[in-house]
Design a protein around this motif. Sequence first.
Motif, PDB file in Angstrom:
ATOM      1  N   ASP A 122       0.793  -1.222   0.000  1.00 47.15           N
ATOM      2  CA  ASP A 122       0.000   0.000   0.000  1.00 47.15           C
ATOM      3  C   ASP A 122       0.828   1.276   0.000  1.00 47.15           C
ATOM      4  O   ASP A 122       0.336   2.332  -0.395  1.00 47.15           O
ATOM      5  N   GLU A 123       2.072   1.207   0.391  1.00 47.33           N
ATOM      6  CA  GLU A 123       2.924   2.397   0.448  1.00 47.33           C
ATOM      7  C   GLU A 123       3.614   2.627  -0.894  1.00 47.33           C
ATOM      8  O   GLU A 123       4.379   1.786  -1.368  1.00 47.33           O
ATOM      9  N   GLU A 124       3.337   3.783  -1.492  1.00 47.11           N
ATOM     10  CA  GLU A 124       3.888   4.085  -2.818  1.00 47.11           C
ATOM     11  C   GLU A 124       5.412   4.049  -2.844  1.00 47.11           C
ATOM     12  O   GLU A 124       6.017   3.519  -3.783  1.00 47.11           O
ATOM     13  N   LEU A 125       6.060   4.611  -1.840  1.00 43.07           N
ATOM     14  CA  LEU A 125       7.519   4.628  -1.801  1.00 43.07           C
ATOM     15  C   LEU A 125       8.080   3.205  -1.784  1.00 43.07           C
ATOM     16  O   LEU A 125       9.063   2.912  -2.475  1.00 43.07           O
ATOM     17  N   ASN A 126       7.452   2.321  -1.021  1.00 41.41           N
ATOM     18  CA  ASN A 126       7.902   0.931  -0.987  1.00 41.41           C
ATOM     19  C   ASN A 126       7.721   0.255  -2.340  1.00 41.41           C
ATOM     20  O   ASN A 126       8.575  -0.525  -2.778  1.00 41.41           O
ATOM     21  N   ARG A 127       6.589   0.526  -3.020  1.00 46.91           N
ATOM     22  CA  ARG A 127       6.370  -0.039  -4.354  1.00 46.91           C
ATOM     23  C   ARG A 127       7.443   0.445  -5.326  1.00 46.91           C
ATOM     24  O   ARG A 127       7.992  -0.334  -6.106  1.00 46.91           O
ATOM     25  N   THR A 160       3.245  -6.580 -11.505  1.00 50.41           N
ATOM     26  CA  THR A 160       1.916  -5.980 -11.368  1.00 50.41           C
ATOM     27  C   THR A 160       1.772  -5.589  -9.912  1.00 50.41           C
ATOM     28  O   THR A 160       2.236  -6.309  -9.036  1.00 50.41           O
ATOM     29  N   ASP A 161       1.131  -4.458  -9.648  1.00 55.25           N
ATOM     30  CA  ASP A 161       0.978  -4.102  -8.243  1.00 55.25           C
ATOM     31  C   ASP A 161      -0.477  -3.909  -7.858  1.00 55.25           C
ATOM     32  O   ASP A 161      -1.337  -3.622  -8.678  1.00 55.25           O
ATOM     33  N   ALA A 162      -0.704  -4.134  -6.570  1.00 56.72           N
ATOM     34  CA  ALA A 162      -2.000  -3.945  -5.937  1.00 56.72           C
ATOM     35  C   ALA A 162      -1.737  -3.221  -4.624  1.00 56.72           C
ATOM     36  O   ALA A 162      -0.745  -3.498  -3.951  1.00 56.72           O
ATOM     37  N   THR A 163      -2.649  -2.316  -4.273  1.00 59.79           N
ATOM     38  CA  THR A 163      -2.423  -1.525  -3.062  1.00 59.79           C
ATOM     39  C   THR A 163      -3.358  -1.905  -1.915  1.00 59.79           C
ATOM     40  O   THR A 163      -3.211  -1.387  -0.817  1.00 59.79           O
ATOM     41  N   THR A 164      -4.313  -2.785  -2.198  1.00 65.25           N
ATOM     42  CA  THR A 164      -5.255  -3.210  -1.168  1.00 65.25           C
ATOM     43  C   THR A 164      -5.470  -4.718  -1.261  1.00 65.25           C
ATOM     44  O   THR A 164      -5.128  -5.347  -2.271  1.00 65.25           O
ATOM     45  N   LEU A 165      -6.059  -5.268  -0.246  1.00 64.20           N
ATOM     46  CA  LEU A 165      -6.392  -6.689  -0.239  1.00 64.20           C
ATOM     47  C   LEU A 165      -7.387  -6.998  -1.350  1.00 64.20           C
ATOM     48  O   LEU A 165      -7.243  -7.997  -2.072  1.00 64.20           O
TER      49      LEU A 165
END
Length: 133
Positions: free
Chosen positions: A12-17, A38-43
């Motif tokens: 969920d943290e943009e910096l970590n992504r 591919t990224d997801a920010t929530t469950l």
Amino acid sequence: MSDPHRILLVEDEELNRMLVKAVLSRAGVDTVRNATLTDATTLSQARESVRDGDFDLILLDLNLPDGNGLTLARELAAAEPSPDRPKPVVVAVTASVLPQDQKAALDAGCDDFLDKPYAAADLVATVARHLKS
């Protein structure tokens, strides 16, 4: 040449992504560097991505805005195996380094555990260990 591996980054943290993407795209290991991310920010986004995609590996943050990542790990572990769509390797990624949290992640069906903050080399080594060339 085989298709690149597919990785789902649930964070969920943009910096970590951004950090994970930068590290993996510059990895010295071809299978890691060439993987499709591919990224997801929530469950809920992660569930949708898993339902719609075929991933080799999931980097799964445990503390998400709409729930605990271990919920997804349990769902994946309980799913019926399919020969045409093998289960992805799930790596729990969390800031918690308590032994009971690592045990809970493994008990929920995670295949590995990576604690934050991690060194770039540890992230690459963990991903490379689970991706077959």
